[in-house]
Scaffold this active site. Structure first.
Site, PDB file in Angstrom:
ATOM      1  N   LYS A   1       0.825  -1.213   0.000  1.00 54.25           N
ATOM      2  CA  LYS A   1       0.000   0.000   0.000  1.00 54.25           C
ATOM      3  C   LYS A   1       0.860   1.264   0.000  1.00 54.25           C
ATOM      4  CE  LYS A   1      -3.081   2.585   3.134  1.00 54.25           C
ATOM      5  NZ  LYS A   1      -2.212   3.525   3.858  1.00 54.25           N
ATOM      6  N   ASN A   2       1.842   1.332   0.904  1.00 52.35           N
ATOM      7  CA  ASN A   2       2.616   2.564   1.061  1.00 52.35           C
ATOM      8  C   ASN A   2       3.428   2.879  -0.192  1.00 52.35           C
ATOM      9  OD1 ASN A   2       1.569   2.866   3.610  1.00 52.35           O
ATOM     10  ND2 ASN A   2       3.339   1.984   4.655  1.00 52.35           N
TER      11      ASN A   2
ATOM     12  N   ASP B   1      -5.867   8.083   8.798  1.00 50.28           N
ATOM     13  CA  ASP B   1      -6.105   7.501  10.111  1.00 50.28           C
ATOM     14  C   ASP B   1      -6.205   8.563  11.187  1.00 50.28           C
ATOM     15  OD1 ASP B   1      -6.086   4.831   9.339  1.00 50.28           O
ATOM     16  OD2 ASP B   1      -3.903   4.751   9.368  1.00 50.28           O
TER      17      ASP B   1
END
Length: 434
Positions: free
Chosen positions: A22-23, A121
């Site tokens: 993902k990153n 987040d």
């Protein structure tokens, strides 16, 4: 809003392959804005954060073709900068923290960018100073509009310079790097992040015609170029998923094989799990985790309590500390978990305490876990996922608990883990998406 119902107490078995990282995906997808030529990226994870970024680029005028389930071709030859002024852009980019990394490419290629305060987040303050100060040093001017809650950036010319970053921010380094590759002259970035995903971005940019040296170190030197070309790039396996599956296997006393993990890119992660007493074996590029009835936390050589803390690469990634914390609850012995980066990321421990774990939250950054070994019998619970990494930790706890647990707000988990319920059910779990 969706929820998971998880029947606990089931052992898993078989093999599982981690998704693309993902990153890394968020970085390299933003980099397609640096050229008008076609870029093909494979092993892209099918997760909310990445899909939302791809959708945002499409709305900006990038031509996007999905070649197969995990491969896309991007061509940013008709970017519509006027779209950045719209309410639609504001609402979509504000909800996606990764959108901040479009600033570097847009300023490098078009001389201007607009970005709202990004979301992501809810794990405490996440400064953008490193991003902005670095790009300012290259010659960009930033203006924050408090009424519109957005940053407006403009640069008539970017010029290379020396800079010492105040923190080794991964996304900050990526953003500055993408601006610097087209700045005039030479840019030197000291205290640069050097995570494998950042190395991957450097390799992709060099394949496009950039001139970056020092890749893999904390000292990057960039010789600016006037134009970048297209390329093909493959994303690494997600090390956070690999770590999550290791912890999941240990806590449920399961025997599983994690396939195609890019073992040499995992850094200290395997040895950190071994410190908790978890057995794992490298088999080629796979990791085999055998059945363990119990596992015992090591102590330091002088006998003092084990501490597991995050640190910039090659230290332990902060994204796995939530997993280490929950897995330690079923180990024999005690460990101090020290989350240095985000002051709210450990606040989910109250849910684990309610389930029967013995954890002392010392302060917003530290928690002491008193592992109970096989004496730990977690109780099923109803809970809500506050962020991606806490969500996977709660899922691991629910898989180990006695009875049926419910996790609400699983959109947070879906942001980072592709089809996690389907993939774990193939191993023998019983997870229902409600």
């Amino acid at each position: 809003m969706s929820s998971f119902q998880i029947e606990g107490g089931r052992r898993l078995s078989g093999s599982i392959t981690p998704q693309g990282a993902k990153n890394e995906a968020l970085q390299v997808i933003c980099a397609v804005l640096l050229t008008s030529e076609s870029i093909t990226i494979s092993n892209i994870p099918d997760i909310l954060d990445v899909n939302n970024l791809i959708s945002l680029l499409g709305d900006m005028g990038v031509d996007i073709k999905r070649e197969n389930a995990n491969t896309y071709t991007f061509k940013a030859d008709k970017v519509n900068l006027d779209y950045l002024q719209t309410e639609d852009f504001y609402s979509k980019s504000a909800s996606l923290r990764g959108s901040v990394m479009i600033v570097g490419p847009l300023v490098a290629r078009f001389g201007k960018a607009i970005i709202p305060k990004p979301g992501g987040d809810k794990i405490g303050r996440r400064r953008l100073d490193t991003h902005f100060i670095g790009i300012q040093k290259l010659g960009a001017e930033f203006h924050y509009d408090p009424s519109a809650k957005r940053y407006e950036i403009e640069a008539k010319k970017l010029t290379g310079c020396y800079m010492l970053l105040d923190e080794a921010s991964v996304t900050g380094t990526a953003n500055i790097l993408m601006a610097a590759v087209m700045a005039e002259g030479i840019t030197t970035i000291y205290n640069a992040a050097c995570e494998p995903y950042l190395q991957q971005l450097c390799k992709m940019l060099n394949a496009m015609g950039a001139k970056i040296s020092g890749v893999g170190s904390n000292l990057l030197t960039i010789e600016g170029v006037t134009k970048l070309n297209g390329c093909q790039h493959r994303i690494l396996p997600d090390m956070i998923e690999v770590g999550s599956f290791i912890g999941m296997a240990a806590m449920t006393a399961s025997e599983i094989t994690i396939k195609d993990v890019a073992y040499n890119e995992l850094g200290i992660i395997p040895d950190s799990f071994r410190r908790l007493g978890i057995q794992l074996e490298q088999r080629g590029d796979d990791i085999f985790i055998p059945y363990q009835k119990n596992y015992t936390i090591e102590s330091f050589i002088d006998g003092s309590i084990m501490t597991i803390a995050d640190a910039p690469w090659p230290g332990l990634t902060p994204d796995l500390l939530s997993v280490f914390l929950v897995v330690a609850a079923k180990a024999k012995g005690s460990v101090l978990i020290h989350q240095k980066m985000f002051e709210s990321r450990l606040f989910f421990v109250d849910k684990l305490i309610d389930m029967g774990a013995q954890i002392i939250l010392c302060d917003p950054h530290r928690a002491t876990v008193i592992g109970q070994g096989n004496h730990l019998h977690l109780r099923a619970s109803t809970m809500s996922s506050p962020d991606i990494r806490a969500g996977i930790a709660l899922l691991i706890a629910a898989l180990c608990a006695e009875g049926t647990s419910t996790i609400h707000n699983i959109d947070q988990i879906d942001r980072g883990y592709q089809d996690i319920d389907i993939r774990l059910n193939a191993l023998g779990a019983n997870i229902k998406r409600i």
